[in-house]
Design a protein around this motif. Structure first.
Motif, mmCIF file in Angstrom:
data_model
loop_
_atom_site.group_PDB
_atom_site.id
_atom_site.type_symbol
_atom_site.label_atom_id
_atom_site.label_comp_id
_atom_site.label_asym_id
_atom_site.label_seq_id
_atom_site.Cartn_x
_atom_site.Cartn_y
_atom_site.Cartn_z
ATOM 1 N N PHE A 290 0.770 -1.177 0.200
ATOM 2 C CA PHE A 290 -0.058 0.106 0.000
ATOM 3 C C PHE A 290 0.934 1.085 -0.273
ATOM 4 O O PHE A 290 2.177 1.054 0.452
ATOM 5 N N ALA A 291 0.266 2.493 -0.477
ATOM 6 C CA ALA A 291 1.033 3.727 -0.286
ATOM 7 C C ALA A 291 0.104 4.875 0.236
ATOM 8 O O ALA A 291 0.343 5.212 1.271
ATOM 9 N N CYS A 292 -0.994 5.091 -0.549
ATOM 10 C CA CYS A 292 -1.480 6.367 -0.405
ATOM 11 C C CYS A 292 -2.811 6.040 0.513
ATOM 12 O O CYS A 292 -3.066 7.016 1.487
ATOM 13 N N LYS A 293 -3.364 4.934 0.664
ATOM 14 C CA LYS A 293 -4.633 4.596 1.323
ATOM 15 C C LYS A 293 -5.617 5.698 0.858
ATOM 16 O O LYS A 293 -6.580 5.912 1.917
ATOM 17 N N GLY A 294 -5.579 6.141 -0.051
ATOM 18 C CA GLY A 294 -6.704 7.456 -0.742
ATOM 19 C C GLY A 294 -7.275 7.155 -1.872
ATOM 20 O O GLY A 294 -8.009 7.882 -2.650
ATOM 21 N N GLY A 295 -7.124 5.919 -2.477
ATOM 22 C CA GLY A 295 -7.742 5.441 -3.868
ATOM 23 C C GLY A 295 -6.872 5.889 -4.980
ATOM 24 O O GLY A 295 -7.624 6.231 -6.039
ATOM 25 N N CYS A 297 -3.055 5.700 -5.612
ATOM 26 C CA CYS A 297 -1.861 5.270 -6.263
ATOM 27 C C CYS A 297 -2.020 3.941 -6.675
ATOM 28 O O CYS A 297 -1.127 3.696 -7.893
ATOM 29 N N GLY A 298 -3.129 3.223 -6.457
ATOM 30 C CA GLY A 298 -3.140 1.797 -7.134
ATOM 31 C C GLY A 298 -2.367 0.872 -6.553
ATOM 32 O O GLY A 298 -2.120 -0.527 -6.952
ATOM 33 N N THR A 299 -1.193 1.052 -5.608
ATOM 34 C CA THR A 299 -0.618 0.095 -5.154
ATOM 35 C C THR A 299 -1.152 -1.240 -4.396
ATOM 36 O O THR A 299 -0.636 -2.432 -4.338
ATOM 37 N N CYS A 300 -2.303 -0.776 -3.774
ATOM 38 C CA CYS A 300 -3.185 -2.005 -3.107
ATOM 39 C C CYS A 300 -3.954 -2.832 -3.965
ATOM 40 O O CYS A 300 -4.888 -3.550 -3.259
ATOM 41 N N LEU A 328 -9.316 -1.636 -5.530
ATOM 42 C CA LEU A 328 -8.218 -1.026 -4.573
ATOM 43 C C LEU A 328 -8.808 -1.418 -3.227
ATOM 44 O O LEU A 328 -9.936 -1.167 -2.668
ATOM 45 N N CYS A 330 -7.700 -0.482 -0.493
ATOM 46 C CA CYS A 330 -7.898 0.325 0.728
ATOM 47 C C CYS A 330 -9.355 0.935 0.517
ATOM 48 O O CYS A 330 -9.730 1.760 1.559
HETATM 49 S S1 FES Z 1 -3.026 2.488 -0.901
HETATM 50 FE FE1 FES Z 1 -3.086 3.999 -2.952
HETATM 51 S S2 FES Z 1 -4.781 3.212 -3.935
HETATM 52 FE FE2 FES Z 1 -5.000 1.987 -2.137
#
Ligand code: FES
Length: 345
Positions: A290-295, A297-300, A328, A330
């Motif tokens: 994960f990275a941003c937890k805001g929807g 970055c797409g990492t999750c 996503l 998150c």
């Molecule tokens: S952690 Fe970035 S979109 Fe889910």
């Protein structure tokens, strides 16, 4: 393919760009040089305890790894980097990633605002060095909040015939009315209709807040620029949050069990009602990406293999990915009492 791991990198230098932003350059030891070689426009993710944040690389290809960081309100990570990090400090960094990267093209158009300049600077410096043309529209509030103003001026001096740089300031009047105001759809139409030669741009690179990216996309689309030639990277979303879950909503009432597959290993995780899959699953699988937890970055990203989820925000996945069943995690809550998500897919 093995999941990338964090590596300890030493901070080589910290340059203050303006009152609330710095550029941090890292020493990359020779054994890690290939792993940390980057393409223009990529980003790295930093970790500090449980916190992670992604920052765009703001350096030309072939030069030392450098990120640009602006302090955001309440942002512990950005405050650490902007106010406290010193040369010699060691930070945990994931190797470069991201597909906001040009491949060929003779003329690149960049539309950015605020800290969206970071990947744009990397792209502009790299493609100019390779002989391409660049048109850069750069929106800021005032002249004293402009990141990399001197470096952009240097690029302009070095490539006067191939680099068009247009600064637009929203809270400071400029001599030319066209360059004052917000870089929104109306301003972009005015610029495209006058000083900006949009028709011969091969690829467009949009980076900044959600409103800027959607405005620029719709203006370019109305001019007939094909979607495939427009690329974007979101830095933050200034849209209202999704509506709260309703107390009588099935999502809220149903606690679920989620099977998480990561690196070939399955783990069953209790999923309390209304809690995003990533938040619940991290309690037992701390290795989840994960990275941003805001929807954003797409990492999750993970594939829903069984069951149903509701993705409450999505600013990262393409429609074809959503259609294929990716979510996503998150931003996703349970819609059924049993779910399986695969992070390896
Ligand atoms: S952690 Fe970035 S979109 Fe889910």
């Amino acid at each position: 393919m093995a999941r990338p791991e964090f590596h300890k990198l030493t901070v080589a230098s910290v340059e203050r760009l303006c009152s609330d932003a710095v550029a941090v350059t890292f020493d990359v030891p020779a054994p890690l040089a290939d792993l940390f070689a980057f393409r223009a426009g990529q980003f790295v993710t930093l970790r500090n305890g449980d916190e992670r944040r992604s920052y765009s690389i703001c350096a030309a290809v072939g030069t030392p790894l450098r990120i640009g960081v602006r302090r955001v309100d309440g942002g512990l990570f950005s405050t650490l980097l902007v106010d406290r990090v010193q040369p010699g400090d060691v930070l945990e960094v994931l190797p470069p990633a991201g597909n906001f990267t040009p491949a060929g093209g003779d003329h690149h158009g960049l539309v950015v605002a605020g800290s969206g300049i970071t990947p744009a600077l990397s792209i502009a410096a790299s493609v100019l060095a390779a002989g391409a043309r660049v048109t850069l529209l750069y929106g800021n509030r005032r002249a004293d909040t402009v990141m990399f103003g001197d470096e952009l001026a240097d690029l302009k001096d070095r490539y006067p015939a191939r680099f068009q740089l247009v600064h637009v300031l929203s809270r400071e009047p400029r001599d030319v009315e066209l360059f004052s105001g917000r870089l929104d759809a109306a301003k972009l139409r005015a610029l495209f209709g006058t000083v900006v030669p949009w028709a011969d741009v091969d690829d467009w690179w949009l980076c900044g807040p959600y409103g800027l990216v959607t405005d620029a996309r719709s203006v370019l689309s109305s001019l007939g620029v094909p979607d495939g030639r427009v690329h974007h990277e979101l830095f933050y979303v200034d849209e209202p949050p999704p509506p709260p879950l309703r107390a009588d909503d099935a999502v809220v009432r149903a606690a679920a069990t989620c099977t998480v597959v990561l690196d070939g290993r399955s783990t069953d995780v209790p999923l309390p009602a209304g809690v995003p899959i990533l938040d619940a699953a991290q309690r037992v699988r701390s290795d989840l990406p994960f990275a941003c937890k805001g929807g954003v970055c797409g990492t999750c990203r993970a594939l829903v293999v069984s069951g149903e989820v509701e993705m409450r925000r999505n600013y990262a996945l393409e429609p074809r990915e959503v259609e294929a069943g990716f979510v996503l995690t998150c931003q996703s809550v349970a819609r059924t009492t049993s779910i399986t998500v695969d992070f390896d897919a």
